[in-house]
Each structure stands twice: as structure tokens, then as C-alpha cells.
Design a protein around this motif. Structure first.
Motif, PDB file in Angstrom:
ATOM      1  N   ARG A  17      -6.410 -53.596 -66.503  1.00 13.64           N
ATOM      2  CA  ARG A  17      -6.593 -53.194 -67.885  1.00 13.64           C
ATOM      3  C   ARG A  17      -8.078 -52.963 -68.171  1.00 13.64           C
ATOM      4  O   ARG A  17      -8.949 -53.489 -67.482  1.00 13.64           O
ATOM      5  N   ARG A  69       2.547 -77.179 -82.969  1.00 18.29           N
ATOM      6  CA  ARG A  69       2.673 -76.737 -81.587  1.00 18.29           C
ATOM      7  C   ARG A  69       3.984 -75.984 -81.416  1.00 18.29           C
ATOM      8  O   ARG A  69       5.038 -76.512 -81.712  1.00 18.29           O
ATOM      9  N   MET A 118      -3.229 -67.024 -81.789  1.00 16.54           N
ATOM     10  CA  MET A 118      -2.766 -67.157 -80.401  1.00 16.54           C
ATOM     11  C   MET A 118      -3.455 -68.324 -79.693  1.00 16.54           C
ATOM     12  O   MET A 118      -2.900 -68.909 -78.770  1.00 16.54           O
ATOM     13  N   LEU A 119      -4.679 -68.661 -80.111  1.00 17.69           N
ATOM     14  CA  LEU A 119      -5.380 -69.806 -79.521  1.00 17.69           C
ATOM     15  C   LEU A 119      -4.659 -71.113 -79.833  1.00 17.69           C
ATOM     16  O   LEU A 119      -4.786 -72.085 -79.109  1.00 17.69           O
ATOM     17  N   GLU A 178      -6.724 -74.614 -83.566  1.00 17.70           N
ATOM     18  CA  GLU A 178      -7.911 -73.834 -83.221  1.00 17.70           C
ATOM     19  C   GLU A 178      -8.171 -72.766 -84.282  1.00 17.70           C
ATOM     20  O   GLU A 178      -9.311 -72.570 -84.708  1.00 17.70           O
ATOM     21  N   PRO A 222      -4.522 -58.522 -74.370  1.00 21.47           N
ATOM     22  CA  PRO A 222      -3.811 -59.126 -75.496  1.00 21.47           C
ATOM     23  C   PRO A 222      -4.514 -58.993 -76.850  1.00 21.47           C
ATOM     24  O   PRO A 222      -3.965 -59.431 -77.849  1.00 21.47           O
ATOM     25  N   ARG A 228       4.319 -64.359 -68.163  1.00 21.70           N
ATOM     26  CA  ARG A 228       3.249 -64.308 -69.161  1.00 21.70           C
ATOM     27  C   ARG A 228       2.485 -63.013 -69.012  1.00 21.70           C
ATOM     28  O   ARG A 228       1.812 -62.783 -68.015  1.00 21.70           O
ATOM     29  N   ALA A 229       2.627 -62.174 -69.983  1.00 23.09           N
ATOM     30  CA  ALA A 229       1.953 -60.879 -69.912  1.00 23.09           C
ATOM     31  C   ALA A 229       0.629 -60.955 -70.627  1.00 23.09           C
ATOM     32  O   ALA A 229       0.525 -61.629 -71.620  1.00 23.09           O
ATOM     33  N   ALA A 282      -5.707 -77.164 -74.790  1.00 21.45           N
ATOM     34  CA  ALA A 282      -5.418 -75.956 -75.542  1.00 21.45           C
ATOM     35  C   ALA A 282      -4.247 -75.266 -74.868  1.00 21.45           C
ATOM     36  O   ALA A 282      -4.086 -75.337 -73.660  1.00 21.45           O
ATOM     37  N   SER A 283      -3.424 -74.600 -75.687  1.00 21.55           N
ATOM     38  CA  SER A 283      -2.248 -73.951 -75.122  1.00 21.55           C
ATOM     39  C   SER A 283      -2.315 -72.463 -75.416  1.00 21.55           C
ATOM     40  O   SER A 283      -1.679 -71.984 -76.319  1.00 21.55           O
ATOM     41  N   LEU A 284      -3.142 -71.764 -74.648  1.00 22.12           N
ATOM     42  CA  LEU A 284      -3.255 -70.320 -74.831  1.00 22.12           C
ATOM     43  C   LEU A 284      -2.373 -69.660 -73.782  1.00 22.12           C
ATOM     44  O   LEU A 284      -2.621 -69.802 -72.597  1.00 22.12           O
ATOM     45  N   GLY A 285      -1.351 -68.953 -74.224  1.00 22.45           N
ATOM     46  CA  GLY A 285      -0.381 -68.376 -73.288  1.00 22.45           C
ATOM     47  C   GLY A 285      -0.538 -66.886 -73.085  1.00 22.45           C
ATOM     48  O   GLY A 285       0.367 -66.236 -72.570  1.00 22.45           O
ATOM     49  N   PHE A 286      -1.671 -66.327 -73.511  1.00 28.99           N
ATOM     50  CA  PHE A 286      -1.876 -64.885 -73.383  1.00 28.99           C
ATOM     51  C   PHE A 286      -3.119 -64.635 -72.535  1.00 28.99           C
ATOM     52  O   PHE A 286      -4.063 -65.417 -72.556  1.00 28.99           O
ATOM     53  N   GLY A 287      -3.113 -63.532 -71.802  1.00 28.21           N
ATOM     54  CA  GLY A 287      -4.142 -63.292 -70.799  1.00 28.21           C
ATOM     55  C   GLY A 287      -5.444 -62.718 -71.332  1.00 28.21           C
ATOM     56  O   GLY A 287      -5.927 -61.707 -70.836  1.00 28.21           O
ATOM     57  N   PHE A 288      -6.055 -63.364 -72.334  1.00 26.79           N
ATOM     58  CA  PHE A 288      -7.403 -62.966 -72.744  1.00 26.79           C
ATOM     59  C   PHE A 288      -8.366 -63.202 -71.587  1.00 26.79           C
ATOM     60  O   PHE A 288      -8.208 -64.159 -70.819  1.00 26.79           O
ATOM     61  N   LEU A 289      -9.388 -62.364 -71.481  1.00 28.95           N
ATOM     62  CA  LEU A 289     -10.455 -62.652 -70.531  1.00 28.95           C
ATOM     63  C   LEU A 289     -11.257 -63.835 -71.061  1.00 28.95           C
ATOM     64  O   LEU A 289     -11.339 -64.044 -72.273  1.00 28.95           O
ATOM     65  N   GLU A 331     -13.496 -62.936 -73.728  1.00 21.64           N
ATOM     66  CA  GLU A 331     -12.847 -62.680 -75.014  1.00 21.64           C
ATOM     67  C   GLU A 331     -12.522 -63.990 -75.731  1.00 21.64           C
ATOM     68  O   GLU A 331     -12.625 -64.078 -76.960  1.00 21.64           O
ATOM     69  N   VAL A 332     -12.118 -65.022 -74.963  1.00 24.82           N
ATOM     70  CA  VAL A 332     -11.827 -66.328 -75.575  1.00 24.82           C
ATOM     71  C   VAL A 332     -13.086 -66.858 -76.256  1.00 24.82           C
ATOM     72  O   VAL A 332     -13.048 -67.337 -77.383  1.00 24.82           O
ATOM     73  N   SER A 365      -8.929 -63.421 -66.277  1.00 23.41           N
ATOM     74  CA  SER A 365      -7.923 -63.764 -67.274  1.00 23.41           C
ATOM     75  C   SER A 365      -7.854 -65.280 -67.414  1.00 23.41           C
ATOM     76  O   SER A 365      -7.853 -66.000 -66.417  1.00 23.41           O
ATOM     77  N   LEU A 404      -5.484 -67.082 -68.011  1.00 23.96           N
ATOM     78  CA  LEU A 404      -4.292 -67.652 -67.378  1.00 23.96           C
ATOM     79  C   LEU A 404      -4.484 -67.916 -65.897  1.00 23.96           C
ATOM     80  O   LEU A 404      -3.728 -68.669 -65.299  1.00 23.96           O
ATOM     81  N   THR A 405      -5.495 -67.290 -65.273  1.00 26.27           N
ATOM     82  CA  THR A 405      -5.704 -67.508 -63.844  1.00 26.27           C
ATOM     83  C   THR A 405      -6.713 -68.632 -63.593  1.00 26.27           C
ATOM     84  O   THR A 405      -7.022 -68.926 -62.443  1.00 26.27           O
TER      85      THR A 405
END
Lengths: 362, 268
Positions: A17, A172, A249-250, A254, A304, A361-362, B85-92, B95-96, B133, B135-136
């Protein structure tokens, strides 16, 4: 282990991306939508050739040309195809955008209005309104046109609030709980629709069957005029929330610590999606998977960030639904495939691919 | 100018998780909160963060009740690093960290915000992860990226006025080098005029970096003072149920707590 502290530019880690800049993706999606729109008004039992259409437009502007639309072509275009394409664009944009908003609200890329029970709630509302229509028609007067979308909105609102209350605890969002809540609400909703069907008359039954499969066949200028209000409000409400959705989303905590009035944002998101999905279901029935597939697919390309994602999601949702409608009314012409069946046929394998792909997880 | 909890009680149902706790965070100060599991450390942090309502007592930031601050104004001087923290989206990762700048943004991201985000990544040793990302990333890498996010939130704040950084176990999943890196960064933030409150489990880390230790046990503040004052063998035995020796080394940055042989009396 001899991992260097400063790694060379990583070629892994999903960097695909970003290669498509936001400007380019807008151009691509915008072009796609225009192309699909032209296809939708051109294709069908009475073909409307683009050259003649162009000629008629020029003629209307006072330029004399040889190519003109036949009167029957013009009638089909103006009273059937145009409202149908417009309704499809609005509904597709709203469904896709609602999916993106709900995914941020529940912090889960695998939810949409269908899986959460919002669509089911709207269907219960719409079906109830159809059954009550005869009883209330005389009292409602001019408000009658708003009865079905209005009650569908209430059904969608109740279902979404219920999913939220059940699925989110202490700020949560718990993935399994959210999905189980959605399953329970959807099951309850389809039970309600089943009960309502059993007391429906034959004529009512035909309208109700249409809800379960979805169709743009009910499109007319009157429908567009009524639908554009709630669908437009939903689009405006949701499209403005890009940067706040990123913070949500955080996590709720947060987001609050970053200055977001979280309760107000959640109210707006739930209201916006319920309004949009309620109206979409009221006018076109239950059309699944658009809200799930479109944002997930675009996240792979754009990342995202909702500031980029939301507009692109609306454009692609619009193009997808109008395109699906063209397919649904041409492949088995003169019959029509239910468009909901078609989007599910596209969406189910896409959903499975999302699940199979790295924890979904996309 | 300070962040103050005054005689705070927190009750959850019949259970009292905090009882008559008073604590003030002043500019330039790093306060470590220590105590056994279930002592109420995280509850105290959420009270100071405005997440947890108090049953009795009040929380004031710079003289005003915390709840009366507008969310965005508050976010410009109070930042919180949650335990997980529970971030489930692939922000770089980059970006976070930029999300931490949002209380300062007008419309879009400015060059200044990008500069701050990169500096915060540098400060937490995560610059090389900027284009990865989220997530990685591993648990420790995620924690440092989240720390970079809250540092970015208050980056220039100490120069402008009082500001408060609340860290819930910032060293929990970090290796030795990064534990020190993170606390050095927290100390630098305090030295530039900000205030830091950090929940820590390692008494030696606390002794080395904190100006002041607050010891919680059973929902009460049982001791508060400089590391040398607080870290007494009797108090540690009483609070943690562990017999220790406290070594004072001349010239060292704080006392050293060493468990004695057969140290554990009665783990609670």
C-alpha cells in the motif's frame, strides 16, 4: 541472533500500500463509478447507445445533431434507468460507508451491518411497517411514504444499540462477543420476520419476499426523492468522522485521552449507520456484504487511515452496487437475479479469504 | 500547578479499591507508584486520568476539577499510556505516533507534526519500525510505539506549561536495555518541566529513576517519599511479604534492593 538494530528498508511487512497515492485512487474510483453509471443507463432490454444519449444531451442544450434518442429510449432512460442507477449509487455508498464506520466503532475489521444484526433489525421494522400500512394508511396521509423507512430506521437503531451493549464491555470491544451478539440479534430478527410473514396476506407476502433478497427494482423518482434525505444525511454524518474514527480504532480510552468526546462520536456513528442502513433496507431490501468487503479491500490498498478510506469506500460501494445491479438484470434477462444474492455470492468468498489471510486482520 | 488526587475513595460494588488516597504530581517530577498486585495502582492511575469516577474525594488539574476540562484542552496537557493497547488495524508505526498529535491538529498533518512523530520514534528506539505495520510488531515494539505516541502528544508541552504523563507499567514487556531507555526518556520529560507518574514493579528501576516513590497496599497509600526514605527493609517486608537487604552504594543513583535468601514469607 544478529538482527541489526536499524533494518534496511523492509521489503516485507505489507508495504504494497502507498504505491497507489490517494489522488490516483480517487481518480481510479471516480472513473470506475462514472463508467459503471454509463453502463447502467445504457444496458438493458431497450439499449440506450451512448452516442444517441450524447446527441440528445446536445439537442437539449440547443445543438442540432443527427443522433438522437428514440422517444421510447428516452422514456426508459428517464423514468427507469436513471432513478435506478441513482438509488443504487446512494445505497451502495451508504452500505459500504456504514461498514467502515461500524468496523471502527467495534474496532473489528470483520463486522458490518449484516453481521451485527443492524440489517435484520431494519428488515423487522420494514416488514412490520408493510403489515401495518393498511391499518395506518388513512391516518398517516402524506407521511405514509416515510413509514417504512422510518420504522426500518428504528429497527436498525435498536439492533445496533443492542449489539453495542452486548459486545462492548467497559470500553473494550471483544471480538467474539460482538460477533456472537450479532448472530443472536440476526437470529431473533429473522424469527420476527418469519412470524410476521405467517400473518401476512398474499400481496404483502410478495413485498416481504423482496426484502429478504434485495432488489433495486423498486426504484422510481419518488423513491429516490424520499430516500435521498436519510441516505444523504447518513453520508454527511459518516464522511466527516475520518480522523475521529482513526482515534477510536486505537481504543475508547485512548481516543478519550486524545481529546475525542467518545460518547458523542459513538452516538453519531450509531445514528448515522442506523439511518443509512434503515433507509437502504426500506428501499432495496437486505443487500449483504457490501459493507464488509469494500472497506476491507480498500484497506489493503490505501491502508487503514479513515481520512483516505471513507471517501474511497463510498465511491467504490456506489460503483459495486450499480455494477452488481447491471449484472443482476442482464445475465438471466428478461428475468432478474436478486441483487442481494449476487453480492452475497461475491462477498462470501471474499469474507472467507479475509478470514484465511493472517488472522483476518486487514 | 499540579495534578492532585485529594482524599480519593473508589468503591466497586462492596469492594473498596482505593481508600483515602491523596497524591500530587508537580512539575519536574517523576513519581513511581509501586505495590503488590491488586494494591490499587492501576485504579489510582485511572482516577488521575479521569477514567475512573471517585466515590469520595476529587481530582484537580491545575486547580480545576479534571472533569470540567474540555476533552481537547485536557489532551494537550494530560497523556496516558495504557497497560495494553488493542489496535486491530494495520496502521504503520509512524501513523500510530502521528495519531498522538491529533489534539494539536487543525486540519491536516503539518511538517511540524511529522518532525515530532519522527523525534518520538527516535526517543523510543523505534525509528527503524516507522514503516512497519503495527500488527507485525512484537509486544515490546508495540509498547514502545505506543509510548512514542503519548510522548508525541505532549512533545512541546513542557515548554508551554504544566503537563502530565501517566504510564501504566511502561516497562512491562521490555528487555533490559529498553526498560532503561524508556525510563530515561520519562526522566528527560520530567527534567524539561513535565510531570510523570509511572507504575513500576521493579523497585530498583523505581529507585534509580524516580524522584519520589508512592507505595500502595490494600488500596491505601502506605508510604511516600524519596527512594532512600521509602525503601526500608521493614516497609518492603510489610508491603510485599519479601525480606530484602537494601544496599546503599556511595555515588550510585539510588539504593539497591536485593531479596534475602529464603526471601518470600507469604506471597499475597
Amino acid at each position: 541472533m544478529s538482527v541489526p538494530d536499524v533494518a534496511p528498508a523492509p521489503s516485507w511487512g505489507r508495504r504494497a500500500r502507498g504505491t497507489l497515492g490517494p489522488g490516483l485512487s480517487w481518480a481510479v474510483l471516480g472513473g470506475l463509478l462514472v463508467g459503471v453509471f454509463l453502463l447502467a443507463i445504457a444496458v438493458g432490454a431497450v439499449p440506450v447507445p451512448p452516442a444517441s444519449l450524447g446527441g440528445s444531451v446536445l439537442a437539449a442544450l440547443g445543438v442540432d445533431t443527427a443522433h438522437r434518442l428514440e422517444p421510447v429510449q428516452e422514456a426508459v432512460l428517464l423514468s427507469i434507468r436513471l432513478p435506478r442507477a441513482l438509488l443504487g449509487m446512494l445505497v451502495g455508498a451508504v452500505l459500504a460507508l456504514s461498514g467502515a464506520a461500524l468496523q471502527a466503532l467495534f474496532r473489528n475489521p470483520l463486522v458490518d451491518a449484516g453481521l451485527l444484526g443492524t440489517t435484520g433489525g431494519a428488515a423487522v421494522g420494514a416488514v412490520s411497517a408493510i403489515l401495518l400500512d393498511v391499518a395506518l394508511a388513512s391516518r398517516l396521509g402524506p407521511l405514509r411514504a416515510l413509514a417504512v423507512p422510518g420504522v426500518a430506521f428504528l429497527g436498525a437503531l435498536v439492533a445496533t444499540l443492542l449489539a453495542y451493549r452486548l459486545g462492548v464491555r467497559g470500553g473494550r470491544a471483544e471480538g467474539p462477543r460482538v460477533l456472537l451478539a450479532g448472530i443472536a440479534i440476526s437470529a431473533g430478527a429473522s424469527a420476527c420476520v418469519g412470524l410476521l410473514i405467517s400473518v401476512a396476506s398474499d400481496a404483502q407476502l410478495r413485498s416481504i419476499t423482496f426484502w429478504n433478497l434485495g432488489s433495486l427494482g423498486g426504484a422510481s423518482w419518488e423513491a429516490v426523492r424520499v430516500a435521498v434525505v436519510p441516505l444523504g444525511i447518513a453520508l454527511v454524518l459518516l464522511l466527516r468522522e475520518g480522523s475521529r474514527l482513526n482515534l477510536l480504532m486505537l481504543g475508547e480510552r485512548e481516543a478519550r485521552h486524545l481529546g475525542v468526546d467518545v460518547e458523542r462520536l459513538q452516538r453519531r456513528l450509531i445514528l448515522g449507520t442506523a439511518l443509512g442502513v434503515g433507509a437502504a433496507v426500506a428501499f432495496t431490501g437486505t443487500i449483504g456484504f457490501v459493507g464488509l468487503v469494500v472497506p476491507s479491500l480498500l484497506r489493503l490498498v490505501l491502508g487503514p487511515d479513515n481520512r483516505r478510506l471513507l471517501g474511497a469506500t463510498a465511491l467504490m460501494g456506489a460503483a459495486l452496487l450499480v455494477g452488481a445491479d447491471v449484472v443482476s438484470r442482464t445475465v438471466v434477462a428478461p428475468l432478474e437475479l436478486p441483487i442481494g444474492a449476487l453480492t452475497s455470492a461475491l462477498g462470501a468468498p471474499a469474507f472467507i479469504a479475509l478470514l484465511a489471510r493472517g488472522r483476518g486482520r486487514a | 500547578m499540579s495534578l492532585v488526587a485529594k482524599d480519593v475513595d473508589v468503591r466497586r460494588g462492596a469492594r473498596v479499591t482505593l481508600r483515602r488516597v491523596s497524591l500530587a504530581l508537580h512539575p519536574g517530577e517523576l513519581v513511581a507508584v509501586v505495590g503488590p498486585n491488586g494494591a490499587g495502582k492501576s485504579t489510582l492511575l485511572s482516577v488521575l486520568a479521569g477514567e475512573q469516577a471517585t466515590s469520595l474525594g476529587e481530582v484537580l488539574m491545575d486547580g480545576r476539577p479534571l472533569a470540567s476540562w474540555l476533552p481537547r484542552e485536557r489532551a494537550r496537557r494530560l497523556a496516558v499510556l495504557p497497560q495494553e493497547a488493542s489496535l486491530g488495524f494495520g496502521f504503520l508505526a509512524r501513523e500510530v505516533v502521528l495519531l498522538g498529535r491529533s489534539p494539536h491538529l487543525g486540519g491536516g498533518t503539518s511538517g511540524e507534526d511529522t518532525r515530532v512523530a519522527l523525534a518520538a520514534l527516535d526517543a523510543t528506539g523505534t525509528r527503524h519500525l516507522a514503516e512497519r505495520s503495527y500488527l507485525t510488531l512484537s509486544g515490546g515494539e508495540r509498547q514502545r510505539v505506543q509510548l512514542a505516541r503519548v510522548l508525541a502528544q505532549l512533545w512541546d508541552a513542557p515548554a508551554r506549561g504544566p503537563c502530565y504523563l501517566l504510564l501504566d507499567e511502561p516497562t512491562a514487556s521490555l528487555d533490559l536495555a529498553h526498560q532503561h531507555l524508556v525510563l530515561e526518556e520519562a526522566l528527560r520529560f520530567a527534567q524539561s518541566g513535565g510531570s510523570v507518574l509511572a507504575i513500576l514493579h521493579d523497585l530498583n528501576l523505581a529507585a534509580r529513576y524516580a524522584h519520589r516513590l508512592a507505595v500502595l497496599a490494600g488500596g491505601r497509600l502506605v508510604a511516600s517519599g524519596s527512594p532512600a526514605e521509602v525503601l526500608q527493609p521493614a516497609l518492603i517486608a510489610e508491603t510485599f511479604g519479601v525480606r530484602v537487604e537494601v544496599l546503599d552504594r556511595p555515588g550510585a543513583p539510588g539504593p539497591l534492593v536485593v531479596p534475602a535468601a529464603a526471601a518470600v514469607r507469604s506471597p499475597r
